[in-house]
Design a protein around this motif. Structure first.
Motif, mmCIF file in Angstrom:
data_model
loop_
_atom_site.group_PDB
_atom_site.id
_atom_site.type_symbol
_atom_site.label_atom_id
_atom_site.label_comp_id
_atom_site.label_asym_id
_atom_site.label_seq_id
_atom_site.Cartn_x
_atom_site.Cartn_y
_atom_site.Cartn_z
ATOM 1 N N UNK A 50 -16.467 83.254 -3.032
ATOM 2 C CA UNK A 50 -15.356 84.193 -3.180
ATOM 3 C C UNK A 50 -14.211 83.869 -2.226
ATOM 4 N N UNK A 51 -14.543 83.460 -1.001
ATOM 5 C CA UNK A 51 -13.501 83.131 -0.025
ATOM 6 C C UNK A 51 -12.703 81.905 -0.481
ATOM 7 N N UNK A 52 -13.417 80.853 -0.916
ATOM 8 C CA UNK A 52 -12.738 79.642 -1.396
ATOM 9 C C UNK A 52 -11.895 79.960 -2.637
ATOM 10 N N UNK A 53 -12.462 80.764 -3.552
ATOM 11 C CA UNK A 53 -11.748 81.151 -4.759
ATOM 12 C C UNK A 53 -10.456 81.906 -4.421
ATOM 13 N N UNK A 54 -10.570 82.845 -3.491
ATOM 14 C CA UNK A 54 -9.398 83.646 -3.126
ATOM 15 C C UNK A 54 -8.302 82.769 -2.532
ATOM 16 N N UNK A 55 -8.680 81.835 -1.660
ATOM 17 C CA UNK A 55 -7.674 80.935 -1.072
ATOM 18 C C UNK A 55 -6.987 80.122 -2.168
ATOM 19 N N UNK A 56 -7.792 79.586 -3.120
ATOM 20 C CA UNK A 56 -7.221 78.799 -4.200
ATOM 21 C C UNK A 56 -6.285 79.644 -5.067
ATOM 22 N N UNK A 57 -6.719 80.861 -5.372
ATOM 23 C CA UNK A 57 -5.875 81.735 -6.198
ATOM 24 C C UNK A 57 -4.603 82.129 -5.463
ATOM 25 N N UNK A 58 -4.714 82.339 -4.145
ATOM 26 C CA UNK A 58 -3.508 82.661 -3.380
ATOM 27 C C UNK A 58 -2.501 81.515 -3.448
ATOM 28 N N UNK A 59 -3.004 80.289 -3.429
ATOM 29 C CA UNK A 59 -2.107 79.133 -3.543
ATOM 30 C C UNK A 59 -1.438 79.126 -4.931
ATOM 31 N N UNK A 60 -2.268 79.383 -5.962
ATOM 32 C CA UNK A 60 -1.721 79.384 -7.320
ATOM 33 C C UNK A 60 -0.697 80.513 -7.495
ATOM 34 N N UNK A 61 -1.072 81.712 -7.047
ATOM 35 C CA UNK A 61 -0.142 82.840 -7.162
ATOM 36 C C UNK A 61 1.129 82.598 -6.352
ATOM 37 N N UNK A 62 0.962 82.019 -5.161
ATOM 38 C CA UNK A 62 2.135 81.706 -4.356
ATOM 39 C C UNK A 62 3.047 80.711 -5.048
ATOM 40 N N UNK A 63 2.449 79.704 -5.719
ATOM 41 C CA UNK A 63 3.259 78.730 -6.448
ATOM 42 C C UNK A 63 4.010 79.399 -7.600
ATOM 43 N N UNK A 64 3.322 80.304 -8.306
ATOM 44 C CA UNK A 64 3.989 81.018 -9.397
ATOM 45 C C UNK A 64 5.118 81.900 -8.875
ATOM 46 N N UNK A 65 4.872 82.593 -7.753
ATOM 47 C CA UNK A 65 5.919 83.432 -7.164
ATOM 48 C C UNK A 65 7.103 82.573 -6.717
ATOM 49 N N UNK A 66 6.778 81.404 -6.107
ATOM 50 C CA UNK A 66 7.842 80.502 -5.674
ATOM 51 C C UNK A 66 8.655 80.014 -6.876
#
Length: 593
Positions: free
Chosen positions: A290-306
């Motif tokens: 879950x921790x690794x997944x959350x970090x990966x999703x945060x990167x993806x969401x951050x890229x989409x927000x950017x």
């Protein structure tokens, strides 16, 4: 149609026992209905306006994903002739197919929206899709692949799936309440079908976990009814919905609430990190996953927000440049408008000046520069009317006696003018008329009106409080014209005199409306003839006789008699009788001019 499909399905479920045939019937029926759902909404994409097109596209994606999940289920049961495994590989598709339908409700196609909001919709949709996928991977998948526990997997899937369906139903309720026909009816139909679908899927999931479910059973009836209902809504919408949104005025605030939900999903990821690290009694492998997944999703969401912010910045810069260009154009148009306004004002003033010049030319005698007869006719009614109103006010004690003045018409005619034309020619006669007008202008006041009446005859309209002072004015005219010879050029000098006839207006103060101004001018012309007949170079005024009994109306012919008891003749001789001036007399009846 929905009722017919449901009745047939119920009948088959009750009559046919659990068998491969019943399973095939149930799976194929649901595949056909989901294909109908997809095909019923897909044509609306081509005929709708921009926002509705996006709405129906998301709907078709949602139904298409649902069809894919059902096709996988059918593959196992019909083609593979085996029981669908639990966990089911198509559960993730089944779970995610609700997200496009949820996003379609957020589009709200019944309301106009600016291009910026519509363009930001796909990115917001991907943000929400990523977030829901993240929730599925975070809550459900660990118990399927990381640390398999069938009961925990089923319970986690059921809870998350129910929450997702509740969110969908709530979104449909919100847009339904705030919409108008015909979209209001479409949203109501979608709400009813979604509610039925939520109830049916909850019952089916519970039956699967309890190992009571089989395809073709009565548990499928709510799902089949919901599928048929969705297909009917798509078909009905094609006939009832307009090509453009009915609510033309954009509503403030609603265009960004989808973006706010997407950003809320982004900001919720730190909470799931805390849950993954500190919360619950999950095994360490699940926590690490879950921790690794959350970090990966945060990167993806951050890229989409950017990416979204980058697109918004580009659009903002484009709008700023467009605004600057519009502002420059507005200033240019403003300057151009001011220049045109100034030019128009100048041309308007020039036109007024030209009109005044033309009017003055049309009222001016070309030869002498004095006013012409047309000008007197233009102003006579107003001048005479003002005098009469003053008398009427005096009689009603509204004004004092000194508050009004009479008009006096003075006719001036040159003596023996024909002799000048005969001796020196008409050009010399014209020059004599010009010189006479010049001398008359030195005598009259600025408020007086000097008119060339015709030929060698002039008319002076003046004002006075007492007509008895006019003889002195006439004496001044006689003296000015007779005192000095007129220089006509070419060594020609001519001495000449004039004759004057005058009368006041109103002619009688006791009966001030008895004779009109035009008749008074005729009486002054008759007085001029008397001056000619009685020897020229003199002024003759015609006044009402003292003590005469005057009644209205007067007969003008009775006044044109020098022996009449109604008139009083006032004669004024010229104080200067120049040597060499012609003094010939003429018959009284037909005097020569």
């Amino acid at each position: 149609m929905v009722c017919a499909v449901v009745c047939v399905y119920i009948l088959v479920s009750l009559v046919v026992p659990r068998s491969f045939g019943l399973t095939a019937f149930g799976d194929l029926t649901q595949c056909v209905l989901l294909a109908c759902c997809t095909l019923s909404v897909l044509p609306n994409v081509a005929i709708a306006h921009k926002k509705a097109r996006f709405f129906w596209l998301l709907m078709s994606i949602g139904f298409g994903m649902w069809l894919c999940a059902q096709a996988l289920w059918t593959y196992f049961e019909v083609l593979g002739r085996e029981e669908v495994p639990n966990p089911f590989v198509g559960d993730v598709i089944l779970f995610l197919h609700i997200v496009p339908i949820m996003a379609a409700a957020a589009v709200r196609p019944h309301i106009q929206q600016d291009d910026l909001s519509v363009r930001g919709g796909p990115l917001d949709f991907f943000l929400l899709l990523t977030w829901w996928l993240y929730l599925y991977l975070f809550i459900v998948i660990p118990w399927q692949y990381v640390y398999f526990i069938e009961a925990t997997y089923g319970r986690s899937f059921d809870v998350l799936y129910a929450v997702e369906q509740m969110v969908l139903i709530l979104a449909l309720v919100l847009v339904w309440r705030k919409s108008a026909d015909p979209w209001r009816g479409i949203y109501a139909q979608f709400f009813g079908a979604a509610l039925l679908y939520g109830i049916g899927s909850t019952l089916a999931s519970a039956a699967i976990d309890a190992h009571l479910y089989y395809t073709g059973s009565l548990y499928d009836v709510p799902l089949v009814a919901a599928m048929a209902w969705f297909a009917g809504v798509g078909l009905r919408a094609r006939k009832t919905l307009p090509m453009q949104p009915r609510e033309n005025a954009p509503m403030k605030g609603h265009g960004i609430w989808t973006a706010r939900l997407a950003m809320l999903a982004v900001f919720s990821t730190p909470l799931t990190v805390a849950w993954a690290v500190f919360g619950g009694h999950a095994p360490q492998a699940v926590r690490t996953y879950r921790l690794v997944l959350t970090v990966a999703v945060m990167i993806v969401l951050g890229a989409l927000v950017f990416l979204k912010q980058h697109l918004l910045d580009r659009k903002l810069l484009s709008l700023l440049n467009l605004s600057r260009e519009n502002l420059d154009e507005m200033y240019s148009l403003k300057n151009e408008l001011e220049n045109k306004e100034q030019s128009l004002r100048w041309h308007s003033l020039e036109l007024q000046r030209k009109n005044l010049e033309l009017q003055e030319i049309s009222f001016t005698d070309v030869l002498t520069g004095a006013w012409n007869r047309r000008y007197l006719e233009e102003i006579l009614a107003a001048e005479a009317g003002q005098v009469l109103r003053n008398y009427q006010r005096k009689n009603s004690h509204e004004v004092h006696g000194a508050d009004h003045r009479d008009l006096v018409f003075i006719m001036v005619d040159m003596d023996f003018f024909k002799q000048v034309n005969d001796l020196y020619g008409h050009p010399a006669g014209d020059r004599l008329l010009q010189r006479v007008a010049e001398r008359l202008l030195t005598v009259v006041r600025k408020s007086d009106v000097l008119v060339r009446w015709g030929g060698e005859e002039f008319l002076i309209m003046t004002r006075c409080s007492d007509p008895l002072g006019i003889p002195a004015f006439c004496s001044r005219i006689l003296e000015v014209l007779a005192s000095q010879p007129f220089n006509l050029g070419h060594g020609i000098g001519v001495r000449t005199t004039c004759s004057i006839g005058w009368t006041p207006y109103p002619w009688s103060r006791d009966a001030f409306e008895a004779i009109c101004a035009e008749e008074v001018i005729e009486l002054a012309d008759w007085a001029l003839y008397r001056a000619k007949a009685w020897g020229r170079n003199q002024a003759v005024g015609v006044l009402p006789a003292e003590g005469a009994a005057l009644t209205e109306p007067f007969d003008l012919r009775a006044l044109r008699n020098e022996h009449s008891s109604l008139i009083r003749i006032v004669k004024t001789d010229c104080p200067h009788n120049p040597k060499g001036a012609a003094q010939a007399s003429a018959p009284v009846e037909e005097p020569s001019r």
